[in-house]
Design an enzyme around this catalytic site. Structure first.
Site, PDB file in Angstrom:
ATOM      1  N   PHE A  63      36.910  38.464  42.723  1.00  0.00           N
ATOM      2  CA  PHE A  63      35.637  37.800  42.490  1.00  0.00           C
ATOM      3  C   PHE A  63      34.911  37.487  43.804  1.00  0.00           C
ATOM      4  O   PHE A  63      33.685  37.410  43.843  1.00  0.00           O
ATOM      5  CB  PHE A  63      35.857  36.514  41.677  1.00  0.00           C
ATOM      6  CG  PHE A  63      34.600  35.938  41.107  1.00  0.00           C
ATOM      7  CD1 PHE A  63      33.948  36.555  40.048  1.00  0.00           C
ATOM      8  CD2 PHE A  63      34.065  34.769  41.625  1.00  0.00           C
ATOM      9  CE1 PHE A  63      32.780  36.028  39.512  1.00  0.00           C
ATOM     10  CE2 PHE A  63      32.899  34.228  41.093  1.00  0.00           C
ATOM     11  CZ  PHE A  63      32.252  34.860  40.044  1.00  0.00           C
ATOM     12  N   HIS A  94      38.699  36.660  30.259  1.00  0.00           N
ATOM     13  CA  HIS A  94      38.543  36.500  31.708  1.00  0.00           C
ATOM     14  C   HIS A  94      38.359  37.859  32.404  1.00  0.00           C
ATOM     15  O   HIS A  94      37.534  37.983  33.312  1.00  0.00           O
ATOM     16  CB  HIS A  94      39.765  35.763  32.262  1.00  0.00           C
ATOM     17  CG  HIS A  94      39.695  35.475  33.716  1.00  0.00           C
ATOM     18  ND1 HIS A  94      38.868  34.509  34.232  1.00  0.00           N
ATOM     19  CD2 HIS A  94      40.351  36.016  34.769  1.00  0.00           C
ATOM     20  CE1 HIS A  94      39.023  34.469  35.545  1.00  0.00           C
ATOM     21  NE2 HIS A  94      39.915  35.368  35.898  1.00  0.00           N
TER      22      HIS A  94
END
Length: 175
Positions: A63, A94
């Site tokens: 991320f 997720h």
């Protein structure tokens, strides 16, 4: 019969001479990302890059890749950035959030900066699929990313330095 068109073509070479490369690599799923990193470094070396032409930044996870890649690109020191990560599907949504936002973030970062960013973030359903893409059955995607970085860095330089075509003169009375 009309003559066959012969447009000009521009292609990147697989020569790292005079180019600099940034690599951002996630530590999450390091069993995979370390192999991808090794593949990328192998490709850069085969293309003639030396250690002084390469800078590696290790990140906590995938991320974080887009912001780190953009910051590296904004320094002006790099001709291409290789983005290495691995996101494995779990039991929750997720996976979709991370995979989508990392891909979008890298794309936006390269558009914003003009520096080619090579997407080497595996998004796999299983660990076995990731292992296959990090050096087993499906080759090493890091190696492919390294070669793509060299080609795109060279191509970007050629496009920027290409001479502009002469403009035709406009006739009087036309705007």
């Amino acid at each position: 019969m009309a003559e066959k068109l012969k447009p000009s073509e521009t292609r990147g070479r697989l020569s790292a001479a005079g180019l600099r490369f940034g690599i951002v690599a996630s530590r999450f799923n390091s069993f995979i990302t370390e192999r991808l990193l090794a593949g990328a470094l192998d490709a850069l070396g085969r293309a003639g890059a030396e250690e002084k032409q390469i800078e590696i930044v290790h990140l906590p996870g995938s991320f974080e890749i887009p912001v780190a890649a953009k910051k590296l690109a904004e320094t002006g020191r790099f001709d291409a950035i290789i983005c290495i990560g691995c996101v494995l599907r779990g039991e929750t949504p997720h996976f979709e959030y991370i995979a989508t936002e990392v891909a979008r973030g890298i794309q936006l970062a390269q558009i914003d900066t003009g520096v080619p960013m090579i997407f080497c973030v595996l998004t796999c359903d299983t660990l076995e699929q990731a292992i296959d893409r990090a050096g087993l059955k499906s080759g090493n995607k890091g190696l492919e990313a390294g070669f793509a970085a060299v080609e795109m860095a060279d191509l970007a330089r050629k496009i920027v330095s290409a001479p502009k075509p002469a403009r035709a003169k406009r006739s009087a009375g036309r705007r």
